[in-house]
Write an enzyme that holds these catalytic residues in place. Sequence first.
Site, PDB file in Angstrom:
ATOM      1  N   PRO A 191       0.792  -1.231   0.000  1.00 18.94           N
ATOM      2  CA  PRO A 191       0.000   0.000   0.000  1.00 18.94           C
ATOM      3  C   PRO A 191       0.824   1.282   0.000  1.00 18.94           C
ATOM      4  CG  PRO A 191      -0.141  -1.113   2.132  1.00 18.94           C
ATOM      5  CD  PRO A 191       0.519  -2.069   1.177  1.00 18.94           C
ATOM      6  N   ASN A 192       0.300   2.247  -0.707  1.00 19.66           N
ATOM      7  CA  ASN A 192       0.820   3.624  -0.788  1.00 19.66           C
ATOM      8  C   ASN A 192       2.105   3.760  -1.601  1.00 19.66           C
ATOM      9  OD1 ASN A 192      -1.261   4.848   0.865  1.00 19.66           O
ATOM     10  ND2 ASN A 192      -0.347   3.729   2.573  1.00 19.66           N
ATOM     11  N   ARG A 230       5.022  11.251  -2.286  1.00 21.78           N
ATOM     12  CA  ARG A 230       4.703  10.954  -0.889  1.00 21.78           C
ATOM     13  C   ARG A 230       5.951  11.080  -0.032  1.00 21.78           C
ATOM     14  NH1 ARG A 230       4.697   4.806   1.270  1.00 21.78           N
ATOM     15  NH2 ARG A 230       3.881   5.168   3.342  1.00 21.78           N
ATOM     16  N   TYR A 281      11.204   8.974   1.378  1.00 24.78           N
ATOM     17  CA  TYR A 281      11.199   7.948   0.345  1.00 24.78           C
ATOM     18  C   TYR A 281      11.877   8.359  -0.966  1.00 24.78           C
ATOM     19  CZ  TYR A 281       7.872   5.820   3.564  1.00 24.78           C
ATOM     20  OH  TYR A 281       7.286   5.282   4.681  1.00 24.78           O
ATOM     21  N   ASN A 332       8.160  -5.496  -1.003  1.00 21.66           N
ATOM     22  CA  ASN A 332       8.059  -4.353  -0.106  1.00 21.66           C
ATOM     23  C   ASN A 332       6.603  -4.320   0.328  1.00 21.66           C
ATOM     24  OD1 ASN A 332       7.885  -1.969   1.266  1.00 21.66           O
ATOM     25  ND2 ASN A 332       8.945  -0.741  -0.288  1.00 21.66           N
ATOM     26  N   ALA A 383       3.097  -0.763   4.695  1.00 23.05           N
ATOM     27  CA  ALA A 383       2.638  -0.837   6.081  1.00 23.05           C
ATOM     28  C   ALA A 383       2.187  -2.251   6.474  1.00 23.05           C
ATOM     29  CB  ALA A 383       1.508   0.159   6.299  1.00 23.05           C
ATOM     30  N   HIS A 412       4.234  -4.641   8.783  1.00 25.15           N
ATOM     31  CA  HIS A 412       4.209  -4.589  10.241  1.00 25.15           C
ATOM     32  C   HIS A 412       2.951  -5.211  10.838  1.00 25.15           C
ATOM     33  CE1 HIS A 412       7.380  -1.852   9.178  1.00 25.15           C
ATOM     34  NE2 HIS A 412       6.529  -1.020   8.601  1.00 25.15           N
ATOM     35  N   ASP A 466       1.925 -15.655   6.210  1.00 27.32           N
ATOM     36  CA  ASP A 466       1.561 -17.052   5.937  1.00 27.32           C
ATOM     37  C   ASP A 466       1.719 -17.386   4.451  1.00 27.32           C
ATOM     38  OD1 ASP A 466       1.008 -17.603   8.554  1.00 27.32           O
ATOM     39  OD2 ASP A 466      -1.172 -17.516   8.354  1.00 27.32           O
ATOM     40  N   GLU A 480      13.159  -9.313   1.352  1.00 28.75           N
ATOM     41  CA  GLU A 480      12.352  -8.181   1.836  1.00 28.75           C
ATOM     42  C   GLU A 480      13.095  -6.883   1.534  1.00 28.75           C
ATOM     43  OE1 GLU A 480      11.606  -8.348   6.038  1.00 28.75           O
ATOM     44  OE2 GLU A 480      10.586  -6.411   6.066  1.00 28.75           O
ATOM     45  N   HIS A 507      12.932  -2.439   1.684  1.00 29.98           N
ATOM     46  CA  HIS A 507      12.310  -1.165   2.078  1.00 29.98           C
ATOM     47  C   HIS A 507      13.192  -0.021   1.614  1.00 29.98           C
ATOM     48  CE1 HIS A 507       9.346  -3.156   4.563  1.00 29.98           C
ATOM     49  NE2 HIS A 507      10.324  -3.927   4.993  1.00 29.98           N
ATOM     50  N   LEU A 508      12.538   1.043   1.177  1.00 33.16           N
ATOM     51  CA  LEU A 508      13.291   2.243   0.794  1.00 33.16           C
ATOM     52  C   LEU A 508      13.958   2.862   2.009  1.00 33.16           C
ATOM     53  CD1 LEU A 508      10.204   2.953  -1.081  1.00 33.16           C
ATOM     54  CD2 LEU A 508      12.264   3.558  -2.316  1.00 33.16           C
ATOM     55  N   SER A 509      13.179   3.006   3.084  1.00 29.77           N
ATOM     56  CA  SER A 509      13.699   3.640   4.306  1.00 29.77           C
ATOM     57  C   SER A 509      14.267   2.569   5.232  1.00 29.77           C
ATOM     58  CB  SER A 509      12.560   4.391   5.012  1.00 29.77           C
ATOM     59  OG  SER A 509      11.553   3.489   5.437  1.00 29.77           O
ATOM     60  N   ARG A 552      13.274   4.324  12.418  1.00 29.94           N
ATOM     61  CA  ARG A 552      12.046   5.124  12.388  1.00 29.94           C
ATOM     62  C   ARG A 552      11.167   4.799  13.613  1.00 29.94           C
ATOM     63  NH1 ARG A 552       9.358   4.861   6.729  1.00 29.94           N
ATOM     64  NH2 ARG A 552       8.287   6.651   7.637  1.00 29.94           N
ATOM     65  N   ARG A 558       7.437   0.467  13.363  1.00 28.61           N
ATOM     66  CA  ARG A 558       8.002  -0.055  12.105  1.00 28.61           C
ATOM     67  C   ARG A 558       9.159  -1.028  12.350  1.00 28.61           C
ATOM     68  NH1 ARG A 558       5.617   3.403   8.236  1.00 28.61           N
ATOM     69  NH2 ARG A 558       5.261   5.456   9.122  1.00 28.61           N
TER      70      ARG A 558
HETATM   71  C1  DQA Z   1       8.283   1.173   3.625  1.00 28.08           C
HETATM   72  C2  DQA Z   1       8.385   1.311   5.150  1.00 28.08           C
HETATM   73  C3  DQA Z   1       7.025   1.046   5.800  1.00 28.08           C
HETATM   74  O1  DQA Z   1       7.119   1.209   7.204  1.00 28.08           O
HETATM   75  C4  DQA Z   1       5.996   2.042   5.271  1.00 28.08           C
HETATM   76  O2  DQA Z   1       4.719   1.730   5.812  1.00 28.08           O
HETATM   77  C5  DQA Z   1       5.954   2.077   3.784  1.00 28.08           C
HETATM   78  C6  DQA Z   1       7.218   2.085   3.051  1.00 28.08           C
HETATM   79  C7  DQA Z   1       9.620   1.499   2.931  1.00 28.08           C
HETATM   80  O3  DQA Z   1       9.801   1.069   1.803  1.00 28.08           O
HETATM   81  O4  DQA Z   1      10.460   2.213   3.500  1.00 28.08           O
HETATM   82  O5  DQA Z   1       4.886   2.194   3.179  1.00 28.08           O
HETATM   83  O6  DQA Z   1       7.962  -0.191   3.307  1.00 28.08           O
END
Ligand code: DQA
Length: 149
Positions: free
Chosen positions: A11-12, A19, A24, A75, A78, A81, A88, A99, A101-103, A108, A112
Amino acid sequence: MSKPIYVLNGPNLNLLGSREPEIYGRTTLADIGDMAAAEAKAHGFEVVFRQSNHEGELVEWIQEARLKAAGVIINGGAYTHTSVAIHDALRAVDVPVVEVHLSNIFTREEFRHRSLISPVAKGLIVGFGANSYVLAVDALASLIEEAAE
Ligand code: DQA
């Protein structure tokens, strides 16, 4: 022809570029898709690159990857978490999972710091912005190549 690498985004992440760019970066998800495809091509792999804001859709794609992918990069946004369903689904995948993640989620907010994906991933790449995906493709391709030797 080998199976493709699935790169799944939660998501997002469709909002990347606009954003919270201070966290990011300004690279869009489409650009990241191109970067991942170029890196995968250098290793002889195609990429299936997708994003969804819906948990169930991500679960269905993970189930599809179980049969069709050489490996999975995820990725979870959210859902990383919170989602037992994604945990599963990934547990049932026999090919390697990375796995991404950008951040750096560990520097953080505390909520997270826990990932439900990490226990079912071969490894994690966090904190390198858009380049996290390139590094993840590289890492996954090496894992797949090693397994084939
Ligand atoms: C994220 C980190 C997550 O905590 C956050 O909810 C995201 C982006 C990252 O790529 O840094 O949506 O997955």
